[in-house]
Design a protein around this motif. Structure first.
Motif, PDB file in Angstrom:
ATOM      1  N   GLU A  23      62.854  30.500 110.586  1.00 52.26           N
ATOM      2  CA  GLU A  23      63.060  29.128 111.056  1.00 52.26           C
ATOM      3  C   GLU A  23      63.513  28.192 109.944  1.00 52.26           C
ATOM      4  N   GLU A  24      63.444  28.627 108.684  1.00 53.90           N
ATOM      5  CA  GLU A  24      63.829  27.773 107.562  1.00 53.90           C
ATOM      6  C   GLU A  24      65.215  28.106 107.011  1.00 53.90           C
ATOM      7  N   GLN A  25      65.934  29.025 107.663  1.00 53.08           N
ATOM      8  CA  GLN A  25      67.233  29.438 107.149  1.00 53.08           C
ATOM      9  C   GLN A  25      68.295  28.359 107.378  1.00 53.08           C
ATOM     10  N   GLN A  26      69.241  28.275 106.445  1.00 53.59           N
ATOM     11  CA  GLN A  26      70.316  27.287 106.519  1.00 53.59           C
ATOM     12  C   GLN A  26      71.642  27.997 106.776  1.00 53.59           C
ATOM     13  N   LYS A  43      59.336  24.488 114.593  1.00 53.64           N
ATOM     14  CA  LYS A  43      60.257  23.853 113.651  1.00 53.64           C
ATOM     15  C   LYS A  43      61.333  23.051 114.383  1.00 53.64           C
ATOM     16  N   ARG A  53      66.215  20.651 115.697  1.00 47.84           N
ATOM     17  CA  ARG A  53      65.832  20.209 114.355  1.00 47.84           C
ATOM     18  C   ARG A  53      65.933  21.327 113.305  1.00 47.84           C
ATOM     19  N   LEU A  54      66.357  22.512 113.717  1.00 45.60           N
ATOM     20  CA  LEU A  54      66.583  23.580 112.749  1.00 45.60           C
ATOM     21  C   LEU A  54      67.831  23.275 111.921  1.00 45.60           C
ATOM     22  N   GLN A  55      67.960  23.918 110.775  1.00 44.08           N
ATOM     23  CA  GLN A  55      69.115  23.686 109.906  1.00 44.08           C
ATOM     24  C   GLN A  55      70.235  24.664 110.226  1.00 44.08           C
ATOM     25  N   CYS A  56      70.565  24.772 111.515  1.00 46.18           N
ATOM     26  CA  CYS A  56      71.635  25.654 111.967  1.00 46.18           C
ATOM     27  C   CYS A  56      72.383  24.966 113.103  1.00 46.18           C
ATOM     28  N   ASN A  57      73.556  25.495 113.443  1.00 50.44           N
ATOM     29  CA  ASN A  57      74.332  24.935 114.550  1.00 50.44           C
ATOM     30  C   ASN A  57      73.858  25.457 115.899  1.00 50.44           C
TER      31      ASN A  57
END
Length: 762
Positions: A282-285, A313, A338-342
């Protein structure tokens, strides 16, 4: 009783490839327990699990509860719990492992209990000695059996029964003043209870029991399992229900997070760079994060470790979006919120089953789902994607399997993609075993696999599969309730292992119950093996013929079809039990008691078989209070209070089914259904032998039944219900008939009384 069959040549390969499935089929067909000596089952031959404590908590009453990854057959406790079936026949799963490790005395004592007290009910728990195991005793507990796709109401009922089983286990602990007991995930595995719910029920039951119980209490309750997904679920359940007092996740040979981070294997495959890393998914960019869910129909993100972490997350809006999101064959697509992905690709995969055909289907599904995620990302010009280790949790895949399948999918994708892509396999920081499994597979794709820093991989398949000169002779030992059961099982085995010659025929009308899922599995068998599978239905009898050039391939595929039918039959029995419960609000249980050969009861049966060239071997009396109650209700409904004594000739594999849930047309289709598509009975054993021809069979099996024929009329071909009486559309005949034959269309019109085994003397 013990019958032994030596294996040689291709028979060793057949058994090696499908031993557990073969064991299950033998038990279902003949009531025999099969054990194997001198056969290496490859992936099923696992090294002893080094004991690892994962969790510990102390209840208010002072009882310690701990979670362990360990081998239950070698657990230093006073008692271990066996997940048993109602007849205490230890033919598969944990029951077989304990029985094999502890010796034949365990099975003998178990049969003595059944002989003395009758078949157990779901939720019961009984004690036997432990044979040569290190513990003092075994507590055999019967957990609930669930269909493969259980409904919510079925899960609720099963939870009650599982908690009852745990309470009865703890009662046995109290009665025997035991200081320690090891309990596995009862009802998971062969009994299909979902592991997360199973863990919740067991931990809750233990907690509730000791909050209310008085008297003797043990020092420690150990929740012991050998597979990582189950251990993790037990640990999770304990944390949630008991409270997280002490964690041992990195105990016994664990690697610290810092140590593990020193290695981040990367491999370039064409335009694809694949990187293995420790981290939280869940923290992957990355442009895309992959999530795993149960199925495309279950979009609840609060179940499953990965889903819960992603939902927490991403926020609640992700769950709302999930309900209306688009879905492809293998993937549900949402935004990242809100994740750091598209985007998030929510993929799903079926649970890996017991048998090879189920494993193959699940493996293919996992492979295609990973591949689809990659091509979806490429089609949208995403340049990076992150995957968790899909399937290593409750789905039952091994870490090495998942690593192999996912790595191969990336390799296949890399051969065809013309754009550059970054692919990440993200392994949870504490899951070092999974990291190592992926590391081994990824390094296989390095351009220089002979690099001195890389540990050589395992030897290719095919080596090391044959026993050395010091190994025991490959052999199957059969242990049955009687000599005739063992003899029939042995003859059947010989036909498969030594006489199949490229063709295997299965005659069983439960073939008609094969659904879309099962047909897909048959297709997958034909893709996996160079064989053909042909189904036929002629004169009321269904059959499957498996053919191919390789005797091994044909036998292995045929046994997998047999195992598929066994599962269908089990689910059929469970459905019938539920239907009976709805009718009379009474659980279904039965006993078969062997009649003394010197009794009048036996001699009365013998007289009916005189001059037929048959010798009575055994007579079992069937006792089933639920079927008797339904039979009495049917008498009143039909106004027919004088049943007729009639006979069926049935295969041995349907003994338990007819004793358990009564008569059904699938068990004994006649050679010629000239009087309709119902349930046939003959007025005498002689007529039964004409209706059900069994040439060259050493043993014949008859069911003697009371049959309510009532108001009967002449039968005719293709009737699926009795004809109308006159012009009243609501009034039908009770049965139809032919010469010395009666045909009924409701199984409740017949009550099984005796199962009679005869041996041909011709």
């Amino acid at each position: 009783m013990l019958s032994k069959l030596d294996l040689h040549g291709s028979s060793v390969d057949i058994v090696r490839q499908c031993g557990p499935a073969l064991s299950d089929v033998i038990h279902s067909k003949f009531g025999c327990v099969a054990t194997f000596d001198g056969v290496d089952f490859g992936q099923q031959k696992k090294p002893t699990v080094a004991p690892q404590k994962r969790f510990e908590s102390t209840l208010r009453t002072g009882v310690k509860v701990s979670v362990w990854k360990a081998d239950l057959t070698n657990c230093p406790v006073e008692a271990v719990v066996n997940a048993a079936n109602e007849r205490l026949e230890h033919y598969g799963g944990l029951a077989l492992a304990l029985s094999n490790a502890g010796g034949s005395q365990i099975q003998k004592e178990s049969r003595d209990i059944i002989k003395k007290s009758g078949v157990l009910s779901t939720g019961d728990a009984v004690v036997t000695g432990a044979g040569s195991l290190t513990c003092k005793m075994i507590i055999h507990a019967v957990g609930p059996y669930l269909p493969t796709h259980a409904s919510t109401s079925e899960l609720i009922q099963a939870e009650r029964l599982l908690m009852k089983a745990i309470h009865n286990i703890l009662d046995r602990v109290k009665e025997n003043k035991l200081k320690s007991v090891a309990i596995p995930a009862v009802s998971s595995g062969l009994f299909h209870y979902p592991v997360p719910q199973c863990a919740d029920a067991i931990v809750t039951a233990v907690k509730c029991y000791y909050e209310k119980s008085s008297g003797h209490q043990p020092n420690e309750i150990l929740l012991v399992n050998h597979d990582e997904p189950t251990v993790k679920e037990m640990e999770r359940a304990c944390r949630q229900i008991l409270g997280s007092q002490q964690s041992y996740s990195q105990a016994t040979g664990g690697v610290s997070r810092g140590d593990a981070k020193t290695s981040t294997p990367t491999v370039q495959m064409g335009n694809v760079r694949l990187t293995l890393k420790l981290g939280k998914i869940e923290e992957q960019q990355t442009a895309v994060i992959v999530n795993t869910i149960g199925s495309k129909f279950d979009r609840n993100l609060s179940s499953g470790v990965v889903s819960r972490a992603i939902l927490q997350k991403a926020g609640d809006k992700l769950q709302k979006e999930m309900h209306n999101a688009s879905v492809t064959e293998y993937v549900i697509i949402t935004s990242g919120q809100r994740l750091q992905c598209n985007e998030v690709y929510h993929t799903f995969c079926p649970t890996k089953g017991m048998y090879a055909y189920q494993e193959a289907a699940a493996q293919e599904f996992l492979f295609k789902s990973v591949l689809e995620c990659l091509w979806l990302a490429a089609s949208k010009s995403h340049k990076s994607i992150a995957f968790p280790a899909i399937g290593t949790g409750a789905l039952g895949f091994s870490k090495k399997e998942v690593a192999q399948i996912m790595s191969q999918a990336v390799a296949d994708f890399a051969q065809k993609i013309t754009k550059k892509m970054e692919v990440y396999f993200v392994i949870f920081p504490s899951d070092i075993d999974t990291f190592k499994a992926f590391e081994e597979k990824i390094r296989f794709f390095q351009p220089k696999p002979s690099h001195p820093n890389i540990t050589p991989g395992p030897e290719p398949e095919g080596r090391g599969n044959f026993p050395s000169s010091r190994d025991p002779t490959p052999r199957i030992s059969l242990s049955g309730r009687s000599y005739d059961a063992e003899r029939e099982a042995e003859q059947w085995l010989r036909g498969i292992l030594f006489e199949s010659l490229g063709s295997y025929t299965i005659c069983n009308n439960f073939i008609l119950h094969l659904g879309e899922k099962e047909q897909l599995q048959l297709s997958q068998l034909m893709e996996k093996y160079p064989i053909s599978i042909e189904e036929s239905f002629e004169t009321g009898r269904a059959s499957i013929i498996v053919q191919g050039k390789s005797t091994v391939d044909v036998a292995v595929a045929g046994l997998q079809v047999e195992a598929q039918l066994i599962n269908i039959q089990r689910e059929f029995v469970e459905e019938e039990k539920r239907a009976i419960f709805k009718l009379i609000s009474q659980d279904v249980a039965f006993e078969r008691k062997t009649v003394d050969g010197s009794s009048k009861e036996f001699s009365d049966r013998m007289s009916a078989f005189k001059h037929l060239g048959l010798r009575l071997v055994k007579v079992d009396r069937v006792e089933n209070a639920s079927l008797e109650k339904l039979f009495e209700l049917k008498k009143e409904q039909l106004g027919c209070f004088k049943p007729q004594k009639m006979f069926q000739c049935i295969p041995a594999q349907f003994f338990d089914m007819v004793s358990h849930v009564g008569f059904h047309a699938e068990y004994a289709p006649p050679d010629d259904p000239a009087y309709g598509e119902g349930i046939y009975f003959a007025s005498s054993p002689k007529k039964a032998m004409e209706v059900w021809k069994e040439p060259n069979k050493e043993y014949l099996h008859f069911v003697e039944a009371e049959v309510l024929t009532g108001n009967s009329t002449a039968g005719q071909r293709d009737l699926i219900l009795p004809p109308l009486v006159g012009k009243d559309p609501l009034k039908m005949y009770d049965s139809v008939s032919g010469p010395e034959i009666s045909v009924i269309f409701s199984g409740y019109q017949a009550l099984p009384k005796y199962i009679i085994t005869c041996r041909s003397e011709k």
